[in-house]
Write a protein that holds these residues in place. Structure first.
Motif, short mmCIF file in Angstrom:
data_model
loop_
_atom_site.label_atom_id
_atom_site.label_comp_id
_atom_site.label_asym_id
_atom_site.label_seq_id
_atom_site.Cartn_x
_atom_site.Cartn_y
_atom_site.Cartn_z
N ILE A 88 -41.17 31.36 55.25
CA ILE A 88 -41.08 29.93 54.92
C ILE A 88 -41.02 29.09 56.19
N LEU A 89 -40.17 29.49 57.12
CA LEU A 89 -39.99 28.72 58.35
C LEU A 89 -41.29 28.60 59.14
N TYR A 90 -42.02 29.70 59.22
CA TYR A 90 -43.31 29.64 59.92
C TYR A 90 -44.31 28.79 59.15
N ARG A 91 -44.29 28.90 57.85
CA ARG A 91 -45.28 28.18 57.04
C ARG A 91 -45.09 26.67 57.10
N ILE A 92 -43.84 26.21 57.26
CA ILE A 92 -43.59 24.76 57.31
C ILE A 92 -43.56 24.24 58.75
N ASP A 170 -36.36 28.73 41.29
CA ASP A 170 -35.40 28.80 42.39
C ASP A 170 -36.10 29.03 43.73
N VAL A 171 -37.19 29.80 43.74
CA VAL A 171 -37.94 30.01 44.97
C VAL A 171 -38.43 28.68 45.52
N LEU A 172 -39.00 27.87 44.65
CA LEU A 172 -39.52 26.57 45.09
C LEU A 172 -38.38 25.66 45.55
N ALA A 173 -37.26 25.72 44.83
CA ALA A 173 -36.11 24.91 45.23
C ALA A 173 -35.57 25.36 46.59
N ASP A 174 -35.59 26.66 46.84
CA ASP A 174 -35.10 27.16 48.12
C ASP A 174 -36.03 26.82 49.27
N ILE A 175 -37.33 26.75 49.01
CA ILE A 175 -38.26 26.28 50.04
C ILE A 175 -37.89 24.86 50.45
N GLU A 176 -37.61 24.02 49.45
CA GLU A 176 -37.23 22.64 49.75
C GLU A 176 -35.88 22.58 50.45
N LEU A 177 -34.94 23.42 50.03
CA LEU A 177 -33.62 23.46 50.66
C LEU A 177 -33.75 23.88 52.12
N THR A 178 -34.57 24.89 52.38
CA THR A 178 -34.79 25.34 53.75
C THR A 178 -35.37 24.23 54.60
N GLY A 179 -36.35 23.52 54.04
CA GLY A 179 -36.96 22.43 54.80
C GLY A 179 -35.96 21.32 55.12
N LYS A 180 -35.11 20.99 54.16
CA LYS A 180 -34.09 19.97 54.40
C LYS A 180 -33.13 20.39 55.50
N ALA A 181 -32.67 21.64 55.43
CA ALA A 181 -31.69 22.11 56.40
C ALA A 181 -32.29 22.24 57.80
N ALA A 182 -33.54 22.73 57.87
CA ALA A 182 -34.12 23.08 59.16
C ALA A 182 -34.84 21.93 59.83
N GLY A 183 -35.08 20.83 59.11
CA GLY A 183 -35.67 19.67 59.75
C GLY A 183 -37.12 19.40 59.42
N ALA A 184 -37.64 20.00 58.35
CA ALA A 184 -39.02 19.73 57.92
C ALA A 184 -39.06 19.51 56.42
N PRO A 185 -38.32 18.51 55.92
CA PRO A 185 -38.24 18.31 54.47
C PRO A 185 -39.57 17.95 53.83
N ASP A 186 -40.39 17.18 54.52
CA ASP A 186 -41.66 16.76 53.92
C ASP A 186 -42.64 17.93 53.83
N ALA A 187 -42.74 18.72 54.89
CA ALA A 187 -43.63 19.87 54.87
C ALA A 187 -43.20 20.86 53.79
N ALA A 188 -41.89 21.06 53.65
CA ALA A 188 -41.39 21.98 52.62
C ALA A 188 -41.66 21.44 51.22
N ALA A 189 -41.47 20.14 51.03
CA ALA A 189 -41.72 19.54 49.72
C ALA A 189 -43.20 19.63 49.37
N ASP A 190 -44.07 19.43 50.35
CA ASP A 190 -45.51 19.55 50.10
C ASP A 190 -45.88 20.98 49.72
N LEU A 191 -45.33 21.97 50.41
CA LEU A 191 -45.60 23.37 50.10
C LEU A 191 -45.12 23.71 48.70
N ALA A 192 -43.90 23.31 48.36
CA ALA A 192 -43.35 23.60 47.04
C ALA A 192 -44.18 22.94 45.94
N ALA A 193 -44.61 21.71 46.18
CA ALA A 193 -45.41 21.00 45.17
C ALA A 193 -46.76 21.68 44.96
N SER A 194 -47.40 22.12 46.04
CA SER A 194 -48.68 22.81 45.92
C SER A 194 -48.52 24.12 45.16
#
Length: 351
Positions: A88-92, A170-194
């Protein structure tokens, strides 16, 4: 978990009692015409979009175990203790911030190969993690990272975010949670939405297909292991258009052979195939010849890591399941996912 298969645990480098998390099959009655499963075109799996700057810090989040975590500033040095989180971290677009990771039998993504390993099947090296001076550690819940290791890291003053996805949502929610925590909330939200759009399309396309009874084997030593009730793997099988045969417990993964024979699976999927389990060996097991799947020669290996690892490639895993369960289905746009390392002797959970 109350019980965890040795062969299933072997698939991730950290002690984890679940699924692996815990890397095609025939035997269903073909539909009168091929079923077309529309899919969204996935973004390249190794793409590294530039994270958009976030000014949300200091930031307080609640992890999947209900623990609150406050991050005073955007993390710049991150340790990932689950293979799914590493992906996830690499992907975002945050791969350059990953300073430590859990060992990954699949070695994915390739860009992470030189990141120092700080946790293996034998445990977590807390001293090594401390030496890396991380400002965020992401760990696996429900035993994915040993609870005592999480406690120790927190006692040493390290900020630990625990994630555990029991369902696809929950997987999709955790992608968004990871993005929020790590500093890439928009990229994570876009990935989860796709990914969510792709899952919805596959689910819609499989809704009216036959729903064969499916046993997904996650391990066979020292006992037989399948999937727990209401588990992440069970939800993947349902989304792919089938009825999962589960253990009868939400926490126990051991599958009594007598119960499985009585359930009479129409298809058997071998999640442990990459680790030496063959359809021929399964067919020879005592008592199994009475099962419909064995009679129909509907025993097939699948890529367990892609199917069960909660991360960016999960939609590819779902497409593989659809192909295995409904071989006449056409899957336009599906891309092949990386397979587990061949010849591996220590399968590991995907979490």
């Amino acid at each position: 978990m109350d019980a965890s298969p040795r062969s299933f645990r072997r698939r991730v480098a950290v002690l984890a009692p679940l699924i692996a998390l815990l890397a095609a099959c025939t035997g269903t009655t073909p539909t009168t015409s091929p079923s077309v499963v529309p899919t969204a075109t996935p973004a390249p799996q190794t793409a590294t979009p530039e994270p958009r700057p976030s000014r949300a810090y200091p930031l307080t989040l609640t992890d999947d175990e209900g623990t609150d975590l406050t991050l005073p500033a955007e993390p710049r040095r991150i340790v990932s203790l689950t293979p799914g989180e590493t992906e996830i971290l690499y992907r975002i677009g945050l791969g350059d911030r990953v300073v430590g990771k859990v060992e990954d039998i699949a070695n994915f993504p390739p860009e992470a190969k030189d990141v120092p390993v700080v946790a293996t099947f034998n445990g977590v090296d807390a001293e090594k993690i401390v030496s890396l001076d991380p400002d965020l550690v992401i760990a696996g819940g429900n035993g994915g990272t040993p609870p005592d290791a999480i406690d120790k890291l927190r006692s040493l003053g390290l900020p630990v975010l625990v994630v555990y996805a029991a369902t696809v949502d929950d997987v999709l929610a955790d992608i968004e949670l990871t993005g929020k925590a790590a500093g890439a909330p928009d990229a994570a939200a876009d990935l989860a939405a796709s990914m969510r759009a792709g899952f919805d399309q596959v689910q819609a396309a499989t809704r009216d297909l036959p729903k064969p009874r499916v046993f997904y084997e996650t391990g066979n030593e020292p006992a037989l292991y399948g999937v727990a009730d209401d588990s992440f793997v069970a939800s993947m099988i349902e989304l792919a258009g089938a009825t999962p045969i589960t253990t009868g417990s939400a926490t126990v993964w051991e599958e009594p052979v007598e119960k499985l024979i009585a359930a009479d699976p129409e298809i058997i999927l071998l999640g442990d195939a990459a680790y030496g389990v063959s359809p021929e060996d399964v067919a020879k097991r005592p008592g199994w010849k009475t099962m419909t799947a064995v009679k129909a020669d509907a025993i097939e290996p699948v890529d367990d890591i892609v199917i069960t690892r909660p991360g960016p490639r999960l939609l590819d895993g779902l497409r593989q399941l659809v192909s295995a369960l409904h071989p006449d289905a056409v899957l336009p746009g599906a891309s092949p996912a990386a397979s587990p390392a061949s010849g591996a002797t220590t399968p590991a959970p995907t979490y």
